[in-house]
Design a protein around this motif. Sequence first.
Motif, PDB file in Angstrom:
ATOM      1  N   LEU A   3      39.221   8.727 -42.698  1.00  0.00           N
ATOM      2  CA  LEU A   3      38.097   9.592 -42.345  1.00  0.00           C
ATOM      3  C   LEU A   3      37.492  10.161 -43.614  1.00  0.00           C
ATOM      4  CD1 LEU A   3      39.716  11.390 -39.308  1.00  0.00           C
ATOM      5  CD2 LEU A   3      38.110   9.500 -39.277  1.00  0.00           C
ATOM      6  N   GLU A   4      36.343   9.601 -44.008  1.00  0.00           N
ATOM      7  CA  GLU A   4      35.677  10.035 -45.229  1.00  0.00           C
ATOM      8  C   GLU A   4      34.376  10.740 -44.892  1.00  0.00           C
ATOM      9  OE1 GLU A   4      35.269   6.916 -48.068  1.00  0.00           O
ATOM     10  OE2 GLU A   4      37.289   6.164 -47.708  1.00  0.00           O
ATOM     11  N   SER A   5      33.881  11.517 -45.835  1.00  0.00           N
ATOM     12  CA  SER A   5      32.630  12.239 -45.671  1.00  0.00           C
ATOM     13  C   SER A   5      31.505  11.280 -45.284  1.00  0.00           C
ATOM     14  CB  SER A   5      32.286  12.964 -46.968  1.00  0.00           C
ATOM     15  OG  SER A   5      31.134  13.734 -46.801  1.00  0.00           O
ATOM     16  N   GLY A   6      30.757  11.655 -44.246  1.00  0.00           N
ATOM     17  CA  GLY A   6      29.647  10.839 -43.772  1.00  0.00           C
ATOM     18  C   GLY A   6      30.013   9.906 -42.631  1.00  0.00           C
ATOM     19  N   ALA A   7      31.298   9.696 -42.387  1.00  0.00           N
ATOM     20  CA  ALA A   7      31.729   8.809 -41.302  1.00  0.00           C
ATOM     21  C   ALA A   7      31.403   9.432 -39.946  1.00  0.00           C
ATOM     22  CB  ALA A   7      33.231   8.549 -41.401  1.00  0.00           C
ATOM     23  N   VAL A   8      31.009   8.577 -39.006  1.00  0.00           N
ATOM     24  CA  VAL A   8      30.757   9.014 -37.636  1.00  0.00           C
ATOM     25  C   VAL A   8      31.861   8.405 -36.786  1.00  0.00           C
ATOM     26  CG1 VAL A   8      29.172   8.933 -35.689  1.00  0.00           C
ATOM     27  CG2 VAL A   8      28.281   9.167 -38.015  1.00  0.00           C
ATOM     28  N   VAL A   9      32.659   9.255 -36.156  1.00  0.00           N
ATOM     29  CA  VAL A   9      33.825   8.791 -35.392  1.00  0.00           C
ATOM     30  C   VAL A   9      33.918   9.508 -34.055  1.00  0.00           C
ATOM     31  CG1 VAL A   9      35.198   8.077 -37.379  1.00  0.00           C
ATOM     32  CG2 VAL A   9      35.286  10.434 -36.629  1.00  0.00           C
ATOM     33  N   VAL A  58      31.555  12.739 -33.575  1.00  0.00           N
ATOM     34  CA  VAL A  58      31.356  13.746 -34.615  1.00  0.00           C
ATOM     35  C   VAL A  58      31.070  13.068 -35.952  1.00  0.00           C
ATOM     36  CG1 VAL A  58      32.840  15.481 -33.522  1.00  0.00           C
ATOM     37  CG2 VAL A  58      33.814  13.883 -35.172  1.00  0.00           C
ATOM     38  N   LYS A  59      30.462  13.839 -36.837  1.00  0.00           N
ATOM     39  CA  LYS A  59      30.234  13.376 -38.203  1.00  0.00           C
ATOM     40  C   LYS A  59      31.183  14.148 -39.114  1.00  0.00           C
ATOM     41  CE  LYS A  59      26.716  12.789 -41.754  1.00  0.00           C
ATOM     42  NZ  LYS A  59      25.281  12.902 -42.060  1.00  0.00           N
ATOM     43  N   VAL A  60      31.842  13.434 -40.004  1.00  0.00           N
ATOM     44  CA  VAL A  60      32.738  14.069 -40.965  1.00  0.00           C
ATOM     45  C   VAL A  60      31.883  14.630 -42.097  1.00  0.00           C
ATOM     46  CG1 VAL A  60      34.663  13.744 -42.553  1.00  0.00           C
ATOM     47  CG2 VAL A  60      34.607  12.469 -40.393  1.00  0.00           C
ATOM     48  N   LEU A  61      31.922  15.954 -42.266  1.00  0.00           N
ATOM     49  CA  LEU A  61      31.164  16.609 -43.325  1.00  0.00           C
ATOM     50  C   LEU A  61      31.922  16.579 -44.646  1.00  0.00           C
ATOM     51  CD1 LEU A  61      29.837  19.737 -41.399  1.00  0.00           C
ATOM     52  CD2 LEU A  61      28.664  17.568 -41.837  1.00  0.00           C
TER      53      LEU A  61
END
Length: 127
Positions: A3-9, A58-61
């Motif tokens: 789970l990196e910044s910008g990923a949508v999961v 969600v989007k990972v900030l």
Amino acid sequence: MQLESGAVVEGRVTRLTDFGAFIQFENGETGLVHISQIAHSFVRSVRDHLEEGQTVEVKVLGRDEKGRLDLSIKELLDEPEEMPRPRAIGRQSPQFEAKLRSFMRDAKERTTGGGGDRKGGKKGGKR
């Protein structure tokens, strides 16, 4: 799954609090959607928008200094065309403004010695 910044999961809401919702992912990792990241409009209660057990995208900030995931639902929603503006205070009635000007003029005259003492009572010393 990394789970990196910008990923949508997609994840599952595991717990709701007054300040946000905890989301758990397939890899077992959990992150927080802060109440300010749930919707573009004011969110009074997280429970008005989410339920425990619900699946959400969600989007990972990013991650905070302790390595915890910061998440957003709001970042994936279309922004409203125009944010609601606070209701403007209407202009006062002309009668009110005239009365206010008259009051201010009279008050100025009283304080600059334009007639009578400052307390508006009898002339001639202390009471």
